[in-house]
Design a protein around this motif. Structure first.
Motif, mmCIF file in Angstrom:
data_model
loop_
_atom_site.group_PDB
_atom_site.id
_atom_site.type_symbol
_atom_site.label_atom_id
_atom_site.label_comp_id
_atom_site.label_asym_id
_atom_site.label_seq_id
_atom_site.Cartn_x
_atom_site.Cartn_y
_atom_site.Cartn_z
ATOM 1 N N ALA A 1 9.072 -48.222 2.855
ATOM 2 C CA ALA A 1 8.188 -47.421 2.014
ATOM 3 C C ALA A 1 8.677 -45.976 1.954
ATOM 4 O O ALA A 1 8.682 -45.344 0.884
ATOM 5 N N GLU A 2 9.099 -45.455 3.117
ATOM 6 C CA GLU A 2 9.626 -44.083 3.152
ATOM 7 C C GLU A 2 10.901 -43.982 2.321
ATOM 8 O O GLU A 2 11.107 -42.998 1.589
ATOM 9 N N ALA B 1 11.691 -45.905 -0.217
ATOM 10 C CA ALA B 1 11.325 -45.991 -1.629
ATOM 11 C C ALA B 1 10.820 -44.646 -2.141
ATOM 12 O O ALA B 1 11.150 -44.229 -3.269
ATOM 13 N N GLU B 2 10.030 -43.963 -1.311
ATOM 14 C CA GLU B 2 9.523 -42.646 -1.712
ATOM 15 C C GLU B 2 10.666 -41.644 -1.872
ATOM 16 O O GLU B 2 10.711 -40.867 -2.831
ATOM 17 N N VAL B 3 11.609 -41.681 -0.916
ATOM 18 C CA VAL B 3 12.765 -40.780 -0.995
ATOM 19 C C VAL B 3 13.603 -41.098 -2.228
ATOM 20 O O VAL B 3 14.079 -40.189 -2.929
ATOM 21 N N GLN B 4 13.770 -42.431 -2.507
ATOM 22 C CA GLN B 4 14.536 -42.828 -3.689
ATOM 23 C C GLN B 4 13.855 -42.347 -4.968
ATOM 24 O O GLN B 4 14.519 -41.891 -5.906
ATOM 25 N N GLN B 5 12.508 -42.430 -4.979
ATOM 26 C CA GLN B 5 11.771 -41.943 -6.148
ATOM 27 C C GLN B 5 11.957 -40.437 -6.310
ATOM 28 O O GLN B 5 12.149 -39.945 -7.427
ATOM 29 N N GLN B 6 11.896 -39.720 -5.190
ATOM 30 C CA GLN B 6 12.119 -38.278 -5.255
ATOM 31 C C GLN B 6 13.536 -37.965 -5.720
ATOM 32 O O GLN B 6 13.756 -37.019 -6.496
ATOM 33 N N SER C 1 13.718 -38.526 -9.393
ATOM 34 C CA SER C 1 13.085 -37.387 -10.071
ATOM 35 C C SER C 1 14.006 -36.176 -10.052
ATOM 36 O O SER C 1 14.110 -35.441 -11.043
#
Length: 270
Positions: free
Chosen positions: A197-198, A200-205, A208
């Motif tokens: 999950a972390e 995925a969040e980093v990948q999303q950031q 962006s």
């Protein structure tokens, strides 16, 4: 360890004594005369009685199974020879809910206690094995012929077939690995889902950030194009200003010429 004599108030045994000799002792007696009771008593003297056991369907806890028939309190005395000395071990009951928990070990014929020998470690200290190993190897009751799995027994068996390491157990290793696997992933919880999950969040950031960088590059490109347009327009405006000034100068020159011609005609006419 060599067992010499046992005295018991235990189940059907009421202040009875069993005298043993050097070597192999075979006890032969009719049914219901206490042979199994003596076996259970020996285990209780060495390892105590688990007072937390509860009766279940088809099973009676030892504290209830071997309660003295006359309603008295469990107690026992074990005389043995161990480590070059004669020892006398006694267990008595202070509270009925915790039978044979009062422990004493002295050198036979004296009041000198055996240092380091307690009710909790008596059996393991004298025999070198835990209760679980004792009940599954050297001491097997009729009802315990089917040997069950135990970590302590596995370590002892491993020590016989390996280099003597008694700290390895399949069950403990399996449980440790299972706990580690559960810590890493158990359904949707655990360290791996949290890290995923972390990530995925980093990948999303990161995605962006890439989009923002692209937008910034596009904005810089447009800015440069606009600056080029401004320069072009400025050059064109300067050219127009110069052309307009030239036009005004030509118009002024023409008007000046016309004025001079008119003045000459006036002079001529005058």
């Amino acid at each position: 360890m060599l067992i010499q004599r046992m005295s018991a108030v235990f189940g059907r045994l009421r202040n009875e004594t069993l005298q043993l000799q050097d070597g192999l002792n075979i006890i032969e007696a009719p049914n219901e005369t206490g042979k199994s009771t003596w076996c259970a008593f020996l285990t209780a003297m060495l390892y105590g009685i688990n007072s937390r056991e509860r009766d279940k369907a088809g099973f009676i806890a030892d504290k209830n199974r071997y309660a003295p028939w006359d309603g008295g309190s469990m107690s026992g005395r074990l005389e043995c020879h161990a480590d070059g000395a004669d020892l006398t071990i006694t267990r008595t009951t202070r509270r009925q809910t915790a039978p044979m928990t009062d422990f004493q070990a002295v050198y036979t014929g004296t009041a000198s206690p055996v240092e380091g020998l307690t009710g909790a470690n008596c059996g393991e200290t004298l025999l070198g094995v835990s209760r679980e190993v004792f009940e599954r190897s050297a001491f097997i009751r009729q009802s315990g012929l089917a040997i069950t799995q135990d970590a302590g027994l596995e370590r002892r068996v491993a020590s016989l077939i390996s280099s003597g390491d008694e700290d390895t157990s399949y069950t403990e290793a399996y449980d440790a690995l299972k706990k580690q696997l559960n810590r890493r992933r158990f359904n949707k919880s655990g360290q791996l889902p949290a890290l995923e999950a972390e990530l995925a969040e980093v990948q999303q950031q990161l995605d962006s950030s890439v989009q923002l960088q692209q937008q910034l590059a596009d904005a810089l490109e447009r800015s440069q194009a606009l600056e080029s347009d401004v320069q072009t327009l400025s050059d064109e405006l300067a050219q127009y200003d110069r052309w307009e000034a030239a036009q005004k100068r030509r118009q002024l020159a023409a008007l000046t010429t016309d004025a001079d011609t008119a003045a000459q005609r006036v002079h001529s006419l005058t």
